[in-house]
Design an enzyme around this catalytic site. Structure first.
Site, mmCIF file in Angstrom:
data_model
loop_
_atom_site.group_PDB
_atom_site.id
_atom_site.type_symbol
_atom_site.label_atom_id
_atom_site.label_comp_id
_atom_site.label_asym_id
_atom_site.label_seq_id
_atom_site.Cartn_x
_atom_site.Cartn_y
_atom_site.Cartn_z
ATOM 1 C CG ASP A 136 -9.505 9.604 2.072
ATOM 2 O OD1 ASP A 136 -9.448 8.655 2.863
ATOM 3 O OD2 ASP A 136 -8.509 10.252 1.712
ATOM 4 C CG ASN A 185 -7.447 13.229 11.285
ATOM 5 O OD1 ASN A 185 -6.373 13.484 11.822
ATOM 6 N ND2 ASN A 185 -7.554 12.963 10.003
ATOM 7 C CD GLU A 210 -3.167 8.213 2.340
ATOM 8 O OE1 GLU A 210 -3.890 8.741 3.192
ATOM 9 O OE2 GLU A 210 -1.940 8.053 2.478
ATOM 10 C CG HIS A 230 -14.156 12.397 4.042
ATOM 11 N ND1 HIS A 230 -13.394 11.721 4.967
ATOM 12 C CD2 HIS A 230 -13.278 13.063 3.233
ATOM 13 C CE1 HIS A 230 -12.107 11.956 4.731
ATOM 14 N NE2 HIS A 230 -12.024 12.769 3.690
ATOM 15 N NE ARG A 241 -2.429 3.230 2.541
ATOM 16 C CZ ARG A 241 -2.189 4.350 3.208
ATOM 17 N NH1 ARG A 241 -0.962 4.636 3.620
ATOM 18 N NH2 ARG A 241 -3.149 5.206 3.472
ATOM 19 C CG HIS A 249 -3.529 5.102 9.969
ATOM 20 N ND1 HIS A 249 -3.754 4.499 8.746
ATOM 21 C CD2 HIS A 249 -2.718 6.155 9.720
ATOM 22 C CE1 HIS A 249 -3.101 5.163 7.798
ATOM 23 N NE2 HIS A 249 -2.472 6.177 8.365
ATOM 24 C CG ASP A 250 -4.102 9.269 8.293
ATOM 25 O OD1 ASP A 250 -3.287 9.680 9.133
ATOM 26 O OD2 ASP A 250 -3.799 9.003 7.117
ATOM 27 C CD GLN A 251 -9.765 10.389 7.755
ATOM 28 O OE1 GLN A 251 -10.080 11.319 8.491
ATOM 29 N NE2 GLN A 251 -9.133 10.590 6.609
ATOM 30 C CG PHE A 257 -17.862 4.793 1.815
ATOM 31 C CD1 PHE A 257 -19.173 4.648 1.425
ATOM 32 C CD2 PHE A 257 -17.427 4.115 2.946
ATOM 33 C CE1 PHE A 257 -20.054 3.855 2.154
ATOM 34 C CE2 PHE A 257 -18.295 3.318 3.686
ATOM 35 C CZ PHE A 257 -19.614 3.184 3.279
ATOM 36 C CG ASP A 268 1.744 7.414 3.380
ATOM 37 O OD1 ASP A 268 0.620 7.448 3.905
ATOM 38 O OD2 ASP A 268 2.575 8.345 3.477
#
Length: 607
Positions: free
Chosen positions: A310, A384, A285, A314, A248, A379-381, A312, A250
């Protein structure tokens, strides 16, 4: 004896120095190859030897392509024999993207021990719920005791915090033994700030461009050929020496390359070449949602297998929480967004995106649905959100179950984040042990980033932010696997949905244009999966209060000729913590859709 080779074009002489205080005469000169490389066979070196490269009389540094950094990126490198490990699953055939359920793992928080070996113990739990591919967050060695891994500096050395290279091989081998594929998240757009000695070997590793996290890599300027070789070797290395099933990539939008072929395309090609007859997955990504990355080389693309979606996430986040802040302001969490996402993948395919004051996305109407990776958590979302909270903690149980069903029954490829399948209570926060000299910069950077969220920019919101450098922040993120036994209803929900996705004749074979949908109201909608000879499926999703759809003049709601709808699955089953589900399509009285639920109907012949 070992062969040593390093690229150091600015150095007139390079020495291989065995890191042994008892022997001061351990330096061996390397011969210049005339192309910036220096190499030689070193008699006294072998597996287990610790060493550095001496570029100047008083300056020695770890190997940029070190296979192991037992003491971290500031310590000596160690020679590793990759052929000692005996693979139990050497004949594993690999995986391709269609039909997979991906599960994202951060090794350091996946288990209490936080190691490659301890992760093996939890693999049967993933098999039980139906996971088919695990995606490891980056494992390239990094400085400090803990971190996300996106600030790696030794790309060839598995993070010493998690174990040895053979421990990582054992994890991949064990996964393959359970018929789980393993792909690796790699960072090819920047290096971390601590322990990065590449500029000592050559400043030409980097370009004059910048990324959001540091200097960009040089893929298209002077000496770019050698830099590209370094990264292509790294991609090959993970496939050949660790038997990973793919990568994957990044933040591909910050991999800058004007060359043809693009470095991303070459990475994908070298992965497939290294795998030989094994099937592989290479996904990217890409925040701008550039479909060129999916297009074939003949069309000027990079031939990746898939892209993260992203859009979907959001829309689902806004639907779950109502918080349309920061980059969520371009989404309403409304029914039409979910219908469009099911049919076409990305929601933004060139339309104006107010948050960025420009168009977002590229046309993707003809992209097969399996090539979009969809998720409601990653992990990011999670990081956040306020206090690293997971979706089930910020929405109602019914809405969470309904969104879970939507995620796992869509024709796109679903991704779960560790612990999602049992409603883990542990947060996932940003943590980075960068040392006292960088700690304040990390703290300020994280605070500034989260300030785009209005709620977190308030004094009380900002006061809640966890210190990324605090060990306690890291430890809070470790999964508590006893919760899997306590939250059996959530586990059953995920297990049954994935089984349904895998076994149902219609759902398991998604095809382009195989789904259509219609809006009931702003919170309720239907998705119809056309199955031909296997009948049709109708997913009825309601993220709001109970709906009485009367009148309901919608052709997609009508059962096929000579058939009627029968309930196949409902998130309101008591087995999942629901209240039970009465008939949805009641006939004479129109449709009654229970509040905050998802119901899957199957067309069955009239009796």
């Amino acid at each position: 004896m070992a062969h040593a080779r390093v690229w150091a074009p600015e150095s007139e002489s390079v020495q291989f120095v065995i890191d042994d205080d008892s022997d001061t005469g351990s330096a061996s000169p390397l011969a210049s190859e005339g192309n910036g490389y220096h190499s030689a066979y070193v008699e006294r070196a072998g597996a287990g030897t610790r060493y550095r490269f001496r570029l100047h009389p008083t300056e020695s540094y770890p190997d940029p392509a070190s296979r192991s950094q037992p003491d971290g990126p500031h310590g000596p490198s160690m020679i590793v024999d990759p052929f000692v490990y005996e693979w139990a699953e050497a004949d594993w055939g690999g995986v391709s993207l269609p039909g997979q359920v991906i599960y994202e793992i951060h090794v350091g928080t996946f288990t209490k021990a936080g190691t490659f070996r301890s992760a093996i113990d939890r693999l049967p739990d993933l098999v039980d719920v139906g996971v088919t591919v695990i995606e490891l967050m980056p494992v390239a060695d990094f400085a400090g005791k803990f971190g996300w891994g996106y600030d790696g500096v030794n790309l060839f050395a598995p993070a010493h915090q998690y174990g040895t290279p053979d421990d990582l091989r054992a994890l991949v081998d064990a996964a393959h033994g359970l018929e789980i594929g393993v792909i690796l998240d790699v960072v090819y757009n920047h290096f971390g700030p601590s322990g990065n000695y590449l500029k000592k070997f050559s400043p030409r590793y980097f370009s004059e461009k910048g990324t959001d996290w540091g200097d960009a890599l040089n893929f298209d300027s002077r000496d770019a050929t050698s830099v590209r070789e370094y990264f292509l070797m790294n991609a090959r290395y993970w496939i050949e020496e660790f038997h990973f099933d793919g990568l994957r990539l990044d933040a591909t939008q910050q991999i800058y390359d004007t060359s043809t072929p693009n470095i991303v395309a070459e990475i994908a090609a070298v992965v497939r070449e290294a795998a030989g007859n094994r099937r592989t997955i290479v996904v990217g990504e890409n925040e701008p949602q550039d479909v060129t990355l999916l297009e074939p080389l003949t069309a000027g693309g990079c031939a990746l297998d898939g892209l993260w979606n992203d859009d979907f996430h959001h829309a689902a986040q806004v639907a779950a929480t109502g918080r349309a802040e920061a980059f969520y302001t371009g989404y309403r969490g409304a029914s039409q967004e979910f219908v469009s996402a099911a049919k076409y993948g990305f929601l933004y395919q060139g339309e104006w995106y107010m948050w960025q004051h420009k168009g977002r996305g590229t046309p993707a109407l003809d992209v097969h649905p399996s090539r979009f990776i969809v998720f409601t958590q990653n992990h990011d979302q999670i990081a956040n959100s306020s206090a690293g909270r997971r979706m089930h903690q910020d929405t109602s149980p019914g809405r969470f179950r309904a969104l879970t069903a939507l995620l796992l029954l869509l024709p796109q490829t679903p991704l779960l984040f560790q612990g999602q399948e049992f409603s883990a209570s542990s947060p996932f926060l940003y943590f980075a042990d960068q040392g006292p000299e960088l700690a304040q910069l990390v703290r300020e950077g994280r605070t500034n980033f989260l300030a785009q969220f209005w709620s977190l920019s308030s004094p009380e919101g900002a006061a809640r932010l966890d210190d990324p450098n605090d060990t306690a922040t890291f430890l809070r993120c470790k999964l508590d696997w006893s919760e899997r036994r306590a939250n059996v209803e959530t586990v059953s929900l995920h297990r049954d949905l994935i089984k349904l996705r895998r076994d149902d004749a219609v759902l398991r074979a998604p095809r382009l244009r195989g789904v259509d949908g219609a809006v009931i109201n702003d919170h309720a909608f239907i998705l119809r999966f056309f199955g031909g000879g296997n009948g049709d499926r109708l997913l009825v999703v309601n993220l709001g209060a109970r709906v009485h759809a009367e009148p309901f003049a919608e052709p997609l709601a009508a059962a096929p000729r000579g058939a009627q709808w029968r309930t196949l699955f409902s998130t309101e089953s008591p087995a999942y913590g629901g209240w039970g589900t009465p008939a949805v399509a009641s006939g004479a009285d129109g449709w009654w859709v229970p509040g905050e639920c998802a119901v899957l109907l199957s067309s069955e012949p009239d009796q």
